[in-house]
Enzyme design. Sequence first.
Site, PDB file in Angstrom:
ATOM      1  CG  HIS A 108      -5.232   4.961  -7.341  1.00  0.00           C
ATOM      2  ND1 HIS A 108      -6.227   4.805  -6.390  1.00  0.00           N
ATOM      3  CD2 HIS A 108      -4.124   4.394  -6.789  1.00  0.00           C
ATOM      4  CE1 HIS A 108      -5.745   4.193  -5.336  1.00  0.00           C
ATOM      5  NE2 HIS A 108      -4.466   3.936  -5.556  1.00  0.00           N
ATOM      6  CE  LYS A 114      -8.677   1.799   0.782  1.00  0.00           C
ATOM      7  NZ  LYS A 114      -7.868   2.847   1.404  1.00  0.00           N
ATOM      8  CG  ASP A 152      -5.975   5.902   3.327  1.00  0.00           C
ATOM      9  OD1 ASP A 152      -5.956   5.228   4.369  1.00  0.00           O
ATOM     10  OD2 ASP A 152      -5.348   5.592   2.310  1.00  0.00           O
ATOM     11  CB  ILE A 170      -1.329  -1.993   0.200  1.00  0.00           C
ATOM     12  CG1 ILE A 170      -2.692  -2.685   0.224  1.00  0.00           C
ATOM     13  CG2 ILE A 170      -1.078  -1.263  -1.107  1.00  0.00           C
ATOM     14  CD1 ILE A 170      -3.856  -1.727   0.194  1.00  0.00           C
ATOM     15  CB  ALA A 171       2.396  -3.802  -3.527  1.00  0.00           C
ATOM     16  CB  SER A 204       8.717  -0.493  -9.207  1.00  0.00           C
ATOM     17  OG  SER A 204       9.127   0.626  -8.443  1.00  0.00           O
ATOM     18  NE  ARG A 205       5.758   6.841 -11.767  1.00  0.00           N
ATOM     19  CZ  ARG A 205       4.914   7.767 -11.357  1.00  0.00           C
ATOM     20  NH1 ARG A 205       5.017   8.261 -10.131  1.00  0.00           N
ATOM     21  NH2 ARG A 205       3.964   8.214 -12.162  1.00  0.00           N
TER      22      ARG A 205
END
Length: 333
Positions: free
Chosen positions: A84, A102, A183, A17-18, A39-40
């Site tokens: 989130h 969301k 979701d 989605i990013a 990012s991690r």
Amino acid sequence: MTGIRPVRWGVLATGGIAHTFAEDLRLIPDDAELVAVGSRRAEAARRFADRHGIAPVHTHGTWQDLAADPDVDVVYVATPHSAHHTAAALCLEAGKAVLCEKPLTLNLGQARDLVSIARKRNVFLMEAMWTYVNPSVLRMQELIADGAIGEVRSVHADFSISLPFDASHRLHDPRQGGGALLDLGVYPVSFAHLLLGVPDAISAWAHLNPQGVDDNTGILLGYDSGPVAVLSCSLGTQTAQRASVNGTLGRMEFAGDFFHADGFVLHRQGHEPEEVRLPDSPGNGYTHEAREVVRCLRAGATESPFVPLDGTLAVMATMDAVRRQIGVRYPGE
């Protein structure tokens, strides 16, 4: 908007989605510019940056570094639900505006915390409920306000997909905030709230998967003034994802993908059915919410009138009530 620079975006997380959101930002170059990623994992950030043309100086291997980037105006949080709250809180505390996927958080308590931080620091926050800024949905609301179908008496909405069970998949994994409700069901619930407001009664039933999250859920919302909302979501069957809004003088029907529809059919008593179709949105449909964020930031607003924070909290309260009834709890709750 001549003379006004684009709003500078950072994307937090590098999943599917990013990438989709980043691609849509390219379609509104006068309003938005993707300048940073966080990012991690440094390697994931580099791959994302290479794909989307982000400079190395703005390619961050930690969320903290993205939140601290002085060239970022707003951060799009694209992590799984379970992260989130942590991600959005980090950015808000750093003074960054936030558009968070969301549902805003896993539960009402976390959502209230984010809203409190945003309001205390006077920083913009918005849940990425793209349905609320969809042109077809906005047109639907205008027609209802004009009395096109009379008083709304019922709302029916479903969002279901077919996803074979995989214990590691985020939608089946409680550690990642899995389940159909958060979701998929967030869309029917939000749609009902948009049209009918906060329910006076909530009833729900669900089948749970072996890991304890819902994979087939039905919800009935009741209102003391008379209306009802009949909602469903599932991970076990692919449906048309239809919705209908039924009033005393007619109805509106979304034949599919109601959550980002490009039109609907208006049925009015004494009239032939009328197809209401809005121009196709460019890209994947994320430009509408991105433009709304840009509009708010340029106006100095800290929340959107189309996706108000109190409305987001009300939806989270309804979903918490549903989860209590169906017996879904996430780690740490």
